[in-house]
Design an enzyme around this catalytic site. Structure first.
Site, PDB file in Angstrom:
ATOM      1  N   LYS A  52       0.797  -1.226   0.056  1.00  0.00           N
ATOM      2  CA  LYS A  52       0.162  -0.008   0.094  1.00  0.00           C
ATOM      3  C   LYS A  52       0.776   1.209  -0.088  1.00  0.00           C
ATOM      4  O   LYS A  52       0.480   2.348  -0.224  1.00  0.00           O
ATOM      5  CB  LYS A  52      -1.162  -0.179   1.151  1.00  0.00           C
ATOM      6  CG  LYS A  52      -2.311  -1.156   1.053  1.00  0.00           C
ATOM      7  CD  LYS A  52      -3.582  -0.473   1.534  1.00  0.00           C
ATOM      8  CE  LYS A  52      -4.767  -1.302   1.063  1.00  0.00           C
ATOM      9  NZ  LYS A  52      -4.317  -2.781   1.583  1.00  0.00           N
ATOM     10  N   SER A 296       1.268  -9.779  -0.632  1.00  0.00           N
ATOM     11  CA  SER A 296       0.766  -8.455  -0.490  1.00  0.00           C
ATOM     12  C   SER A 296       1.137  -7.810   0.729  1.00  0.00           C
ATOM     13  O   SER A 296       1.360  -6.314   0.949  1.00  0.00           O
ATOM     14  CB  SER A 296      -0.766  -8.190  -0.765  1.00  0.00           C
ATOM     15  OG  SER A 296      -1.386  -9.147   0.221  1.00  0.00           O
TER      16      SER A 296
HETATM   17  C1  LIG Z   1      -5.321  -3.808   1.203  1.00  0.00           C
HETATM   18  C2  LIG Z   1      -4.725  -5.158   1.024  1.00  0.00           C
HETATM   19  C3  LIG Z   1      -5.155  -5.928   0.331  1.00  0.00           C
HETATM   20  C4  LIG Z   1      -6.084  -5.633  -0.693  1.00  0.00           C
HETATM   21  O1  LIG Z   1      -6.029  -4.713  -1.570  1.00  0.00           O
HETATM   22  P1  LIG Z   1      -7.114  -3.995  -2.323  1.00  0.00           P
HETATM   23  O2  LIG Z   1      -6.588  -3.032  -3.243  1.00  0.00           O
HETATM   24  O3  LIG Z   1      -8.148  -3.295  -1.213  1.00  0.00           O
HETATM   25  O4  LIG Z   1      -7.978  -4.876  -2.999  1.00  0.00           O
HETATM   26  C5  LIG Z   1      -4.398  -7.095   0.300  1.00  0.00           C
HETATM   27  N1  LIG Z   1      -3.465  -7.463   1.132  1.00  0.00           N
HETATM   28  C6  LIG Z   1      -3.189  -6.779   1.959  1.00  0.00           C
HETATM   29  C7  LIG Z   1      -1.944  -7.079   2.804  1.00  0.00           C
HETATM   30  C8  LIG Z   1      -3.388  -5.389   1.988  1.00  0.00           C
HETATM   31  O5  LIG Z   1      -3.151  -4.593   2.907  1.00  0.00           O
END
Ligand SMILES: *Cc1c(COP(=O)(O)O)cnc(C)c1O
Length: 313
Positions: A52, A296
């Site tokens: 993010k 992510s």
């Molecule tokens: C925010 C987030 C997501 C999902 O992202 P979106 O853009 O809301 O679909 C996935 N994994 C992690 C670790 C996140 O912080």
């Protein structure tokens, strides 16, 4: 389209000096088991522990953020916004409710943000954000439904080559939309598949319904995938609806299996980051060639991770 490959390339150039370069590592065990190379995009090693930072940094760099930025997120987006704002010399405010645990509040203060504790629910925190935008002229940095944020997250799509399939954790859809825009432009034959939890998956339910809908939130190991997409969603819903080849839903046990598999290989990830691996382990996607799964984020409660690692596979 609201976000283009050119927007994503421009975002990559802007954020380059502000984010970490994350590796693409081969998952040897899964590659051997599936007979196709499986690659892990390691955004759990990104600064602040999640991808993010890309979107938040890009949003702050591309708009006038005087006299400051604001959000209601206490999760990875809040951390990313606070970090990016401090790095860019912009005052940051995070509005949250009394329900948010003290350690999360402290983590955001440690990143240099002003924390406002307002009311008893996330809705109250969001009302305070709207008030701060109207009365104090603060700039809201949205967690996903924003063209600059989507372009920032999409920069990952420039870093993963042209595999047969990309598995993307899916919540509000900023990550999936951004990656899908980049990948579909660079490698149209690559399948981009959203992966999320079975219960409370707002984007999956919205795509099924044909318009944004609300879902009942339930607790999940993939806590970063909770929350709605917004009934007035403008950007991520249409992009995910039009560009994702499929959306796969996982049970909690399947998510836990993904966390354990990655943990054994030395990747401490949160539930949201383990869904692609969980889908591969559960055989819920057809593997036809090289596959990339997006790890992510890594912000998991260490005690929870330890407990999951001790459970039998
Ligand atoms: C925010 C987030 C997501 C999902 O992202 P979106 O853009 O809301 O679909 C996935 N994994 C992690 C670790 C996140 O912080």
């Amino acid at each position: 389209m609201t976000v283009s490959l050119d927007n994503i390339r421009a975002a990559a150039a802007r954020i380059a000096g502000h984010i970490a370069t994350t590796p693409l590592l081969r998952d040897n065990e899964l590659s051997d088991a599936l007979g196709q190379a499986v690659w892990l995009k390691c955004e759990h090693r990104q600064t602040t522990g999640a991808f993010k930072l890309r979107g938040a940094t890009h949003a702050i760099l591309t708009r006038d953020c005087r006299p400051g930025v604001v959000t209601a997120s206490t999760g990875n987006h809040g951390r990313a916004m606070a970090h990016a704002a401090r790095a860019l010399g912009v005052p940051a405010t995070v509005c949250l409710s009394r329900l948010v645990p003290a350690n999360k509040v402290q983590a955001i203060r440690d990143l240099g943000a002003e924390v406002r504790v307002i009311g008893n629910s996330q809705d109250d925190a969001m009302i305070e954000v709207a008030r701060a935008v109207a009365d104090e002229r603060l700039t809201e940095i949205p967690p996903f439904d924003d063209a600059a944020v989507v372009a920032g997250q999409g920069t990952i799509g420039l870093e993963i080559g042209a595999p047969d399939m990309v598995l993307v954790p899916l919540s509000g859809g900023g990550l999936a939309a951004g990656i899908a825009v980049a990948i579909k432009a660079l490698s149209p034959a690559t399948r981009v598949i959203g992966v999320t939890m079975e219960s409370g998956a707002a984007m999956a339910a919205s795509i099924r319904a044909g318009h944004p809908v609300e879902v009942v939130e339930t607790a999940s190991l993939a806590d970063s995938l909770g929350g709605g997409i917004g009934l007035h969603n403008r950007i991520t819903y249409p992009l995910c609806r039009d560009l994702l080849d499929d959306v796969i839903l996982l049970t909690e046990d399947e998510i836990a299996a993904g966390i354990r598999h990655l943990g054994r290989a030395g990747h401490v990830v949160e539930g949201a980051a383990a869904v692609g691996t969980g889908a591969l382990l559960a055989g819920k996607v057809t593997v036809r060639g090289p596959t990339v799964t997006i790890l992510s984020g890594g912000n998991i409660d260490p005690a929870l991770h330890t407990r999951l690692m001790q459970e039998p596979a």
